[in-house]
Design an enzyme around this catalytic site. Sequence first.
Site, PDB file in Angstrom:
ATOM      1  N   GLN A 100       0.852  -1.189   0.000  1.00  0.00           N
ATOM      2  CA  GLN A 100       0.000   0.000   0.000  1.00  0.00           C
ATOM      3  C   GLN A 100       0.889   1.241   0.000  1.00  0.00           C
ATOM      4  O   GLN A 100       1.655   1.474   0.936  1.00  0.00           O
ATOM      5  CB  GLN A 100      -0.944   0.052   1.199  1.00  0.00           C
ATOM      6  CG  GLN A 100      -1.987   1.170   1.016  1.00  0.00           C
ATOM      7  CD  GLN A 100      -2.795   1.463   2.259  1.00  0.00           C
ATOM      8  OE1 GLN A 100      -2.235   1.750   3.316  1.00  0.00           O
ATOM      9  NE2 GLN A 100      -4.113   1.411   2.140  1.00  0.00           N
ATOM     10  N   TYR A 189      -5.862  10.934   3.982  1.00  0.00           N
ATOM     11  CA  TYR A 189      -4.473  11.167   3.598  1.00  0.00           C
ATOM     12  C   TYR A 189      -4.405  11.942   2.275  1.00  0.00           C
ATOM     13  O   TYR A 189      -5.413  12.410   1.788  1.00  0.00           O
ATOM     14  CB  TYR A 189      -3.709   9.834   3.575  1.00  0.00           C
ATOM     15  CG  TYR A 189      -3.705   9.194   4.948  1.00  0.00           C
ATOM     16  CD1 TYR A 189      -3.136   9.847   6.040  1.00  0.00           C
ATOM     17  CD2 TYR A 189      -4.318   7.959   5.180  1.00  0.00           C
ATOM     18  CE1 TYR A 189      -3.165   9.286   7.318  1.00  0.00           C
ATOM     19  CE2 TYR A 189      -4.347   7.391   6.452  1.00  0.00           C
ATOM     20  CZ  TYR A 189      -3.770   8.064   7.517  1.00  0.00           C
ATOM     21  OH  TYR A 189      -3.811   7.517   8.777  1.00  0.00           O
ATOM     22  N   ARG A 236      -7.603   2.335  -2.908  1.00  0.00           N
ATOM     23  CA  ARG A 236      -8.482   2.315  -1.737  1.00  0.00           C
ATOM     24  C   ARG A 236      -9.156   3.677  -1.559  1.00  0.00           C
ATOM     25  O   ARG A 236      -8.494   4.711  -1.551  1.00  0.00           O
ATOM     26  CB  ARG A 236      -7.703   1.966  -0.466  1.00  0.00           C
ATOM     27  CG  ARG A 236      -8.644   1.685   0.706  1.00  0.00           C
ATOM     28  CD  ARG A 236      -7.911   1.232   1.968  1.00  0.00           C
ATOM     29  NE  ARG A 236      -8.724   0.238   2.677  1.00  0.00           N
ATOM     30  CZ  ARG A 236      -8.701   0.037   3.981  1.00  0.00           C
ATOM     31  NH1 ARG A 236      -7.896   0.737   4.758  1.00  0.00           N
ATOM     32  NH2 ARG A 236      -9.475  -0.877   4.531  1.00  0.00           N
ATOM     33  N   GLY A 325     -10.099  -6.868   9.048  1.00  0.00           N
ATOM     34  CA  GLY A 325      -8.940  -6.211   9.621  1.00  0.00           C
ATOM     35  C   GLY A 325      -8.551  -6.736  10.982  1.00  0.00           C
ATOM     36  O   GLY A 325      -7.692  -7.611  11.119  1.00  0.00           O
ATOM     37  N   ARG A 326      -9.181  -6.198  12.025  1.00  0.00           N
ATOM     38  CA  ARG A 326      -8.787  -6.572  13.391  1.00  0.00           C
ATOM     39  C   ARG A 326      -8.778  -8.082  13.639  1.00  0.00           C
ATOM     40  O   ARG A 326      -7.890  -8.566  14.341  1.00  0.00           O
ATOM     41  CB  ARG A 326      -9.687  -5.857  14.408  1.00  0.00           C
ATOM     42  CG  ARG A 326      -9.487  -4.345  14.425  1.00  0.00           C
ATOM     43  CD  ARG A 326     -10.440  -3.659  15.394  1.00  0.00           C
ATOM     44  NE  ARG A 326     -10.385  -2.212  15.270  1.00  0.00           N
ATOM     45  CZ  ARG A 326     -11.086  -1.507  14.404  1.00  0.00           C
ATOM     46  NH1 ARG A 326     -11.912  -2.122  13.573  1.00  0.00           N
ATOM     47  NH2 ARG A 326     -10.977  -0.194  14.362  1.00  0.00           N
TER      48      ARG A 326
END
Length: 370
Positions: A100, A189, A236, A325-326
């Site tokens: 990424q 971002y 993404r 994810g987690r």
Amino acid sequence: MKNALFQPMQLGNLTLKNRIVMPPMTRSRASQPGNVANDMMAEYYAQRASAGLIIAEGTQISEMGQGYAWTPGIYSQEQILGWKKVTDAVHAKDGTIFAQLWHVGRVTHPENIGGQQPISSSALKAENVKVFIDNGTDAPGFVDVVDVVEPREMTQQDINDVIAEYRQAALNAIEAGFDGIELHAANGYLINQFIDSEANNRTDEYGGSIENRLRFLGEVVEAVNEAIGHERVGVRLAPFTSLNGTVDKTPVETYTAAAALLNKLNVVYMHIAEVDWDNAPETPAEFKTTIREAYQGTIIYAGRYNTGKAAQALTDNLADLVGFGRPFIANPDLPNRIKNDYPLAEHDPNTLFGGTQQGLVDYPEYQEAH
């Protein structure tokens, strides 16, 4: 129904063994000095190589692109060699891994970028946003938390330079053995700071209309497509999040247009980060249908998915791949646990960022634990 998660699929020239994605998650374990991926990170990703696709944690494309302490980069030869350890370890276990590529723009502090002033689409400070800086130790929670500062608006030369940095980072990722790259255009971002209306007050061709605000994204995608081939490029997006102070006034219109742009540019996948905090609103179902119509490639969704919800998204043809994810943090063998209905372990939030092996590579597979 969960069998839907275990169907193989083609992603460009790659064959993925299942539809389960390990999405990018910052862990702040890169070796210092130099922000270099290391043996510990290689072990971490190799443990999780049973995912159909791993998207590695955000890796900054330049010193200016770094937002937090101890995140890895992909702009020096040493960093390329560090990531090569990771990709070799994942490929040795028959895994597939994308890098990424990350530039945080304004979501940083001079302390993290050699004392310089951060850059962004506009000279707008991200409100109520804090970042981590190194406090000189390597213990978990090794950072001081500071407010971000006001960035300076990027000039045309800055824009050209950053596009060139993304292009070079994509080439570096392929040299490091990655199977492809994901452009991080989500979560507040840099690319997102151009896309979202409330973070961009430019009056040139990069600001104002939706088409203008998507221009920077399009130019970056074109540059990396040209460098490594569109079949190795994913993007993404985060249509409805307000992470890091970045908000869009008309997210449905803006992100439908983004999907159409990515369709035209023929990227191999579009990865949508859904809002994932507790009590967050669900992504509107009609939006997912609209996105499916606008973009014909592979679609990944990530955010608060469990087995049932993920299988349903695949069955309904809204998603082709689903990120967990987690759950991947504490369950290195997550696909096997899902397949066999084994219980999932819980991660320790205190060891998410920084520190050493603890909380990174010491979570056991199910059989070992029992």
